[in-house]
Write a protein that holds these residues in place. Structure first.
Motif, PDB file in Angstrom:
ATOM      1  N   ALA A 117       0.832  -1.203   0.000  1.00  0.00           N
ATOM      2  CA  ALA A 117       0.000   0.000   0.000  1.00  0.00           C
ATOM      3  C   ALA A 117       0.865   1.252   0.000  1.00  0.00           C
ATOM      4  O   ALA A 117       0.585   2.212  -0.732  1.00  0.00           O
ATOM      5  CB  ALA A 117      -0.932  -0.003   1.210  1.00  0.00           C
ATOM      6  N   VAL A 118       1.913   1.252   0.805  1.00  0.00           N
ATOM      7  CA  VAL A 118       2.815   2.407   0.853  1.00  0.00           C
ATOM      8  C   VAL A 118       3.463   2.626  -0.510  1.00  0.00           C
ATOM      9  O   VAL A 118       3.529   3.754  -1.023  1.00  0.00           O
ATOM     10  CB  VAL A 118       3.896   2.226   1.939  1.00  0.00           C
ATOM     11  N   ASP A 119       3.951   1.541  -1.118  1.00  0.00           N
ATOM     12  CA  ASP A 119       4.592   1.648  -2.433  1.00  0.00           C
ATOM     13  C   ASP A 119       3.622   2.229  -3.463  1.00  0.00           C
ATOM     14  O   ASP A 119       4.009   3.074  -4.283  1.00  0.00           O
ATOM     15  CB  ASP A 119       5.064   0.272  -2.909  1.00  0.00           C
ATOM     16  N   LEU A 120       2.368   1.774  -3.427  1.00  0.00           N
ATOM     17  CA  LEU A 120       1.397   2.239  -4.411  1.00  0.00           C
ATOM     18  C   LEU A 120       1.031   3.705  -4.178  1.00  0.00           C
ATOM     19  O   LEU A 120       0.892   4.477  -5.130  1.00  0.00           O
ATOM     20  CB  LEU A 120       0.144   1.361  -4.378  1.00  0.00           C
ATOM     21  N   GLY A 140      -2.172  15.323   1.419  1.00  0.00           N
ATOM     22  CA  GLY A 140      -3.251  14.963   2.327  1.00  0.00           C
ATOM     23  C   GLY A 140      -3.756  13.578   1.983  1.00  0.00           C
ATOM     24  O   GLY A 140      -3.971  13.271   0.802  1.00  0.00           O
ATOM     25  N   ILE A 141      -3.917  12.723   2.981  1.00  0.00           N
ATOM     26  CA  ILE A 141      -4.381  11.351   2.751  1.00  0.00           C
ATOM     27  C   ILE A 141      -5.677  11.127   3.512  1.00  0.00           C
ATOM     28  O   ILE A 141      -5.752  11.342   4.727  1.00  0.00           O
ATOM     29  CB  ILE A 141      -3.337  10.317   3.205  1.00  0.00           C
ATOM     30  N   VAL A 172       5.358   7.961   3.956  1.00  0.00           N
ATOM     31  CA  VAL A 172       5.222   8.655   2.667  1.00  0.00           C
ATOM     32  C   VAL A 172       6.036   9.945   2.680  1.00  0.00           C
ATOM     33  O   VAL A 172       6.688  10.300   1.697  1.00  0.00           O
ATOM     34  CB  VAL A 172       3.740   8.932   2.355  1.00  0.00           C
ATOM     35  N   SER A 173       6.022  10.649   3.806  1.00  0.00           N
ATOM     36  CA  SER A 173       6.781  11.899   3.920  1.00  0.00           C
ATOM     37  C   SER A 173       8.279  11.658   3.729  1.00  0.00           C
ATOM     38  O   SER A 173       8.971  12.424   3.045  1.00  0.00           O
ATOM     39  CB  SER A 173       6.515  12.538   5.288  1.00  0.00           C
ATOM     40  N   GLU A 174       8.769  10.580   4.303  1.00  0.00           N
ATOM     41  CA  GLU A 174      10.198  10.260   4.197  1.00  0.00           C
ATOM     42  C   GLU A 174      10.599   9.992   2.753  1.00  0.00           C
ATOM     43  O   GLU A 174      11.674  10.401   2.300  1.00  0.00           O
ATOM     44  CB  GLU A 174      10.521   9.050   5.068  1.00  0.00           C
ATOM     45  N   VAL A 180       3.169  15.430   5.110  1.00  0.00           N
ATOM     46  CA  VAL A 180       2.028  14.552   4.833  1.00  0.00           C
ATOM     47  C   VAL A 180       1.112  14.543   6.044  1.00  0.00           C
ATOM     48  O   VAL A 180       1.556  14.376   7.181  1.00  0.00           O
ATOM     49  CB  VAL A 180       2.493  13.109   4.511  1.00  0.00           C
ATOM     50  N   HIS A 181      -0.186  14.720   5.788  1.00  0.00           N
ATOM     51  CA  HIS A 181      -1.199  14.715   6.845  1.00  0.00           C
ATOM     52  C   HIS A 181      -2.259  13.690   6.477  1.00  0.00           C
ATOM     53  O   HIS A 181      -2.596  13.511   5.305  1.00  0.00           O
ATOM     54  CB  HIS A 181      -1.828  16.098   6.997  1.00  0.00           C
ATOM     55  N   ILE A 182      -2.808  13.026   7.493  1.00  0.00           N
ATOM     56  CA  ILE A 182      -3.774  11.956   7.259  1.00  0.00           C
ATOM     57  C   ILE A 182      -5.018  12.177   8.107  1.00  0.00           C
ATOM     58  O   ILE A 182      -4.946  12.735   9.209  1.00  0.00           O
ATOM     59  CB  ILE A 182      -3.132  10.574   7.581  1.00  0.00           C
ATOM     60  N   ASP A 183      -6.169  11.786   7.570  1.00  0.00           N
ATOM     61  CA  ASP A 183      -7.406  11.874   8.335  1.00  0.00           C
ATOM     62  C   ASP A 183      -8.380  10.813   7.851  1.00  0.00           C
ATOM     63  O   ASP A 183      -8.171  10.179   6.813  1.00  0.00           O
ATOM     64  CB  ASP A 183      -8.034  13.270   8.206  1.00  0.00           C
ATOM     65  N   HIS A 184      -9.425  10.625   8.631  1.00  0.00           N
ATOM     66  CA  HIS A 184     -10.479   9.653   8.352  1.00  0.00           C
ATOM     67  C   HIS A 184     -11.234  10.076   7.091  1.00  0.00           C
ATOM     68  O   HIS A 184     -11.551  11.257   6.908  1.00  0.00           O
ATOM     69  CB  HIS A 184     -11.410   9.630   9.566  1.00  0.00           C
TER      70      HIS A 184
END
Length: 384
Positions: A117-120, A140-141, A172-174, A180-184
């Motif tokens: 998932a990270v790779d994609l 934004g994720i 992802v940020s690295e 990178v910010h993530i939310d529901h």
């Protein structure tokens, strides 16, 4: 927050809520002086965040024509991701909410860990990030499942266990060198509705996602409700039947167990409806329109099951407007009206009137736009 920062936030939020406004309009709406407005907007004009439009006529009062301020379409693009079990959608979005480029891909939802998932996610982002050397404002994720917004970690995804515990935002940020910010997912969807969509300028509303999963993003008095570390918003797991079916979360009677596509297909099979395994709200509505008695009965139960959760939300927090996204949209006006009929019949009468039920548009990009909005919120200090 200092007075200057607070005024800056108010100005930016007002522009997103209302649209292009002149300095005089901004001063009038915010109650601060034009000198203060000038000190707020000039640095953003100099940096290219804002631009001035063509002069507007000052009318019969004379004076210098006003020039409306708006966000620059050529400003820094924002990268957005919608992560679902087994699928990734990515886009770059302009500061005015235009989707500039998109990409997508699939990964094995049953993979032993989250590396695929990270790779994609990274691959999809690299395909949409500017190739002309411009740096994106950030990423934004929006993802399903529970998230810890403080650490950027996916806490749990019942439909894709490999994603549970994944520190997605830091990873992802690295790899991309971007914040990178993530939310529901439903909260991001609500943010997209609030800034760029059908709830633009609406202070309080609920944004529902109704498909094989169920989620709700709540906006109350202009702010998306997140809870501590992003723990709020799991309204699909509110209990509506104490002795109900077992949910994916392992508990019984969640709203999700009676108001999703999974329930609809199961009930369609039990009733012997044609193509039950592929049943959708759109197909069910079409069958009901042909006066199939079983389809008519199932459509009404489906609408009622959706309505029960809406009623609970209205009685608890009274958002007043419910904007429906996902597979439910294909049910059209017939399904929308049925949901509204049940809601109106159950909600206690109030001088504020009954809640409104509205379907999202077919060209719905609310989740990706909301993911971009997460970045804007962080970088511009806007209300989330």
């Amino acid at each position: 927050m200092s007075a200057n920062e607070a005024n800056r936030t108010r100005v930016l939020q007002l522009l997103y809520d209302v649209g292009p406004l002149s300095r005089a309009d901004l001063a009038k709406h915010t109650g601060v002086t034009r000198t203060t407005i000038g000190s707020i907007v000039q640095p953003m004009l100099d940096s290219g965040v804002l631009v001035e439009g063509e002069p507007r006529s000052s009318g019969s009062v004379g004076g210098k024509p006003a020039r409306p301020l708006w966000f620059s379409r050529d400003g820094q693009p924002i990268a957005a991701v919608h992560l679902m079990p087994g699928r990734v959608e990515a886009a770059t979005v302009s500061p005015v909410g235009e989707v500039l480029a998109t990409s997508s891909g699939t990964f094995p939802a049953g993979a032993p860990d989250g590396s695929a998932a990270v790779d994609l996610v990274v691959d999809c982002l690299r395909r949409v990030l500017p190739s002309d050397g411009r740096r994106a404002l950030g990423v934004g994720i929006a993802t399903g499942g529970m998230v810890d917004t403080d650490t950027g970690t996916i806490v749990e995804v019942s439909l894709a266990p490999a994603l549970s515990g994944l520190p997605l935002a830091p990873l992802v940020s690295e790899r991309l060198g971007l914040p990178v910010h993530i939310d529901h997912h439903p909260r991001a969807q609500a943010l997209g509705d609030r800034w760029f969509g059908q709830a633009r300028g609406v202070r309080s509303f609920a944004s529902l996602y109704l498909a094989d999963v169920l989620g709700v993003g709540l906006v109350l008095d202009g702010a998306v409700q997140r809870g501590r570390s992003g723990a709020g918003g799991e309204i699909g797991h509110s209990v509506v039947a104490l002795d109900g079916e077992v949910c994916n979360c392992g508990r019984r009677g969640c709203w999700e167990t009676v108001a999703t596509g999974v329930w609809l297909r199961r009930e369609a099979g039990r009733l012997g409806l044609p193509a039950a395994r592929e049943m959708t709200p759109g197909r069910l509505t079409a069958l009901a329109a042909r006066r199939d008695p079983a389809a008519v009965e199932l459509l009404d139960r489906y609408a009622r099951n959706i309505a029960v959760g809406i009623v609970n939300l209205q009685h608890t927090l009274a958002p007043g407007l419910f904007l429906l996204h996902g597979d439910v949209v294909a049910g059209g006006e017939t399904l929308r009206a049925a949901i509204e009929r049940h809601v109106t019949g159950w909600v206690l009468p109030h001088p504020g009137g009954p809640p409104g039920i509205v379907l999202a548009r077919d060209d719905d990009h609310a989740t990706l736009l909301g993911a971009a909005g997460i970045v804007l919120s962080q970088s511009l200090g806007l209300v989330r």
